[in-house]
Design a protein around this motif. Structure first.
Motif, PDB file in Angstrom:
ATOM      1  N   THR A 102      34.533  32.352  53.545  1.00 46.17           N
ATOM      2  CA  THR A 102      35.499  33.394  53.909  1.00 46.17           C
ATOM      3  C   THR A 102      36.285  33.918  52.706  1.00 46.17           C
ATOM      4  O   THR A 102      36.881  34.994  52.784  1.00 46.17           O
ATOM      5  N   ILE A 103      36.301  33.171  51.610  1.00 43.12           N
ATOM      6  CA  ILE A 103      37.019  33.592  50.410  1.00 43.12           C
ATOM      7  C   ILE A 103      36.025  34.089  49.368  1.00 43.12           C
ATOM      8  O   ILE A 103      35.051  33.409  49.041  1.00 43.12           O
ATOM      9  N   ASN A 104      36.269  35.281  48.857  1.00 46.52           N
ATOM     10  CA  ASN A 104      35.402  35.865  47.835  1.00 46.52           C
ATOM     11  C   ASN A 104      35.835  35.344  46.465  1.00 46.52           C
ATOM     12  O   ASN A 104      36.724  35.910  45.828  1.00 46.52           O
ATOM     13  N   PHE A 105      35.202  34.278  46.024  1.00 54.09           N
ATOM     14  CA  PHE A 105      35.609  33.669  44.759  1.00 54.09           C
ATOM     15  C   PHE A 105      35.248  34.527  43.557  1.00 54.09           C
ATOM     16  O   PHE A 105      35.902  34.442  42.515  1.00 54.09           O
ATOM     17  N   ASN A 106      34.234  35.363  43.674  1.00 47.40           N
ATOM     18  CA  ASN A 106      33.922  36.291  42.584  1.00 47.40           C
ATOM     19  C   ASN A 106      35.054  37.296  42.404  1.00 47.40           C
ATOM     20  O   ASN A 106      35.404  37.667  41.279  1.00 47.40           O
ATOM     21  N   TYR A 107      35.628  37.730  43.532  1.00 48.22           N
ATOM     22  CA  TYR A 107      36.771  38.641  43.449  1.00 48.22           C
ATOM     23  C   TYR A 107      37.973  37.938  42.820  1.00 48.22           C
ATOM     24  O   TYR A 107      38.642  38.504  41.951  1.00 48.22           O
ATOM     25  N   LEU A 108      38.232  36.704  43.234  1.00 45.09           N
ATOM     26  CA  LEU A 108      39.360  35.970  42.649  1.00 45.09           C
ATOM     27  C   LEU A 108      39.170  35.796  41.147  1.00 45.09           C
ATOM     28  O   LEU A 108      40.134  35.879  40.383  1.00 45.09           O
ATOM     29  N   ALA A 109      37.927  35.569  40.733  1.00 44.97           N
ATOM     30  CA  ALA A 109      37.645  35.386  39.303  1.00 44.97           C
ATOM     31  C   ALA A 109      37.906  36.663  38.510  1.00 44.97           C
ATOM     32  O   ALA A 109      38.164  36.608  37.303  1.00 44.97           O
ATOM     33  N   SER A 110      37.826  37.818  39.174  1.00 44.82           N
ATOM     34  CA  SER A 110      38.021  39.105  38.480  1.00 44.82           C
ATOM     35  C   SER A 110      39.494  39.469  38.333  1.00 44.82           C
ATOM     36  O   SER A 110      39.827  40.411  37.605  1.00 44.82           O
ATOM     37  N   LEU A 111      40.371  38.734  38.997  1.00 39.08           N
ATOM     38  CA  LEU A 111      41.793  39.066  38.959  1.00 39.08           C
ATOM     39  C   LEU A 111      42.419  38.629  37.636  1.00 39.08           C
ATOM     40  O   LEU A 111      41.928  37.716  36.971  1.00 39.08           O
ATOM     41  N   PRO A 112      43.522  39.261  37.248  1.00 43.14           N
ATOM     42  CA  PRO A 112      44.202  38.870  36.003  1.00 43.14           C
ATOM     43  C   PRO A 112      44.730  37.436  36.069  1.00 43.14           C
ATOM     44  O   PRO A 112      44.981  36.896  37.152  1.00 43.14           O
ATOM     45  N   GLN A 113      44.895  36.839  34.906  1.00 43.13           N
ATOM     46  CA  GLN A 113      45.493  35.510  34.828  1.00 43.13           C
ATOM     47  C   GLN A 113      46.887  35.535  35.451  1.00 43.13           C
ATOM     48  O   GLN A 113      47.604  36.529  35.370  1.00 43.13           O
ATOM     49  N   ASN A 114      47.249  34.411  36.039  1.00 44.09           N
ATOM     50  CA  ASN A 114      48.580  34.185  36.612  1.00 44.09           C
ATOM     51  C   ASN A 114      48.843  34.966  37.895  1.00 44.09           C
ATOM     52  O   ASN A 114      49.989  35.001  38.362  1.00 44.09           O
ATOM     53  N   THR A 115      47.816  35.600  38.468  1.00 45.25           N
ATOM     54  CA  THR A 115      47.955  36.101  39.827  1.00 45.25           C
ATOM     55  C   THR A 115      47.743  34.930  40.786  1.00 45.25           C
ATOM     56  O   THR A 115      47.187  33.891  40.411  1.00 45.25           O
ATOM     57  N   LEU A 116      48.175  35.099  42.019  1.00 46.04           N
ATOM     58  CA  LEU A 116      48.003  34.026  42.994  1.00 46.04           C
ATOM     59  C   LEU A 116      46.528  33.697  43.170  1.00 46.04           C
ATOM     60  O   LEU A 116      46.139  32.519  43.163  1.00 46.04           O
ATOM     61  N   GLY A 117      45.688  34.729  43.321  1.00 46.12           N
ATOM     62  CA  GLY A 117      44.270  34.494  43.547  1.00 46.12           C
ATOM     63  C   GLY A 117      43.582  33.803  42.394  1.00 46.12           C
ATOM     64  O   GLY A 117      42.813  32.855  42.587  1.00 46.12           O
TER      65      GLY A 117
END
Length: 229
Positions: free
Chosen positions: A76-91
């Motif tokens: 249910t969690i898109n870990f590829n999307y989380l990996a694309s987020l900037p450092q220090n975001t919640l995701g």
């Protein structure tokens, strides 16, 4: 008794008593038996589940969670999307926490012995967001980090298993951990428990892009005193 949700195991009062006694003995003898710890949490946690239910229904975001019933796991969690987020975001911080601690969101035990679909979901949600609490509180998976998170959970949810873990977990501390706990972490964890917004009513999945610092500030989560090694 009919099945009330997927995984439900109907039990009567006597069976629940037997489950409580058996799981408590096994949990004490072998704390690594997470199946028994989960069972005990269900058989003695119904009043806490009702307390969380009332708190969530009084909160718009909490009500939305109970309506939509989101599940947190690797499907249910898109870990590829989380990996694309900037450092220090919640995701990104959440993903980094998993990678740094070598754990998975798929290890949480399902709920079996709660005879109410919404209350069973609340217990499931509490298990699902446990790793997110580690993330927003800045706590690793060692015993000191776990005790700190359990203090926050115990104060906020009233779950007996969290209270027991927070009270008896420190017995396993080494000398250095005891000093850190007394000097820094106990007071910080208790303050987080009492002063933070009700964490079970936060729809964490909607805030992946928010900075962790901003998220903590908005929900009155005090910054952790230092990194536990």
């Amino acid at each position: 008794m009919n099945l009330l949700y997927n995984g439900h195991i109907p039990t009567n009062s006597l069976q629940k008593l037997i489950l409580t006694l058996g799981s408590s003995i096994i949990s004490i003898l072998d704390p690594t038996r997470d199946d028994m710890v989960a069972t005990l949490g269900e058989t003695i946690g119904i009043n806490a589940a009702r307390y969380m239910q009332r708190k969530m229904h009084k909160n718009d975001e909490g009500k939305q969670i109970l309506t939509e019933k989101p599940i947190i796991n690797s499907s249910t969690i898109n870990f590829n999307y989380l990996a694309s987020l900037p450092q220090n975001t919640l995701g990104k911080s959440y993903l980094d926490w998993y990678n740094n601690n070598n754990v998975s969101p798929d290890t949480r035990k399902p709920v079996h012995f709660i005879d109410d679909p919404e209350l069973s979901y609340i217990i499931r949600r509490n298990r699902d967001v446990h790793d997110l609490l580690h993330t927003v509180l800045g706590m690793p998976t060692n015993i000191l980090g776990e005790v700190c998170v359990k203090w926050v959970e115990a104060i906020q949810t009233g779950l007996p298993m969290c209270a027991l873990s927070s009270l008896f977990g420190p017995l396993r501390f080494n000398k250095r951990q005891k000093k850190l706990y007394v000097d820094y972490y106990l007071n910080w964890a208790v303050n987080c428990g009492y002063n933070s917004n009700f964490l079970m009513a936060i729809y964490f999945e909607k805030y992946w892009e928010e900075s962790l610092k901003s998220f903590r500030k908005r929900h009155n989560i005090q910054e952790p005193p230092l990194i536990i090694k």
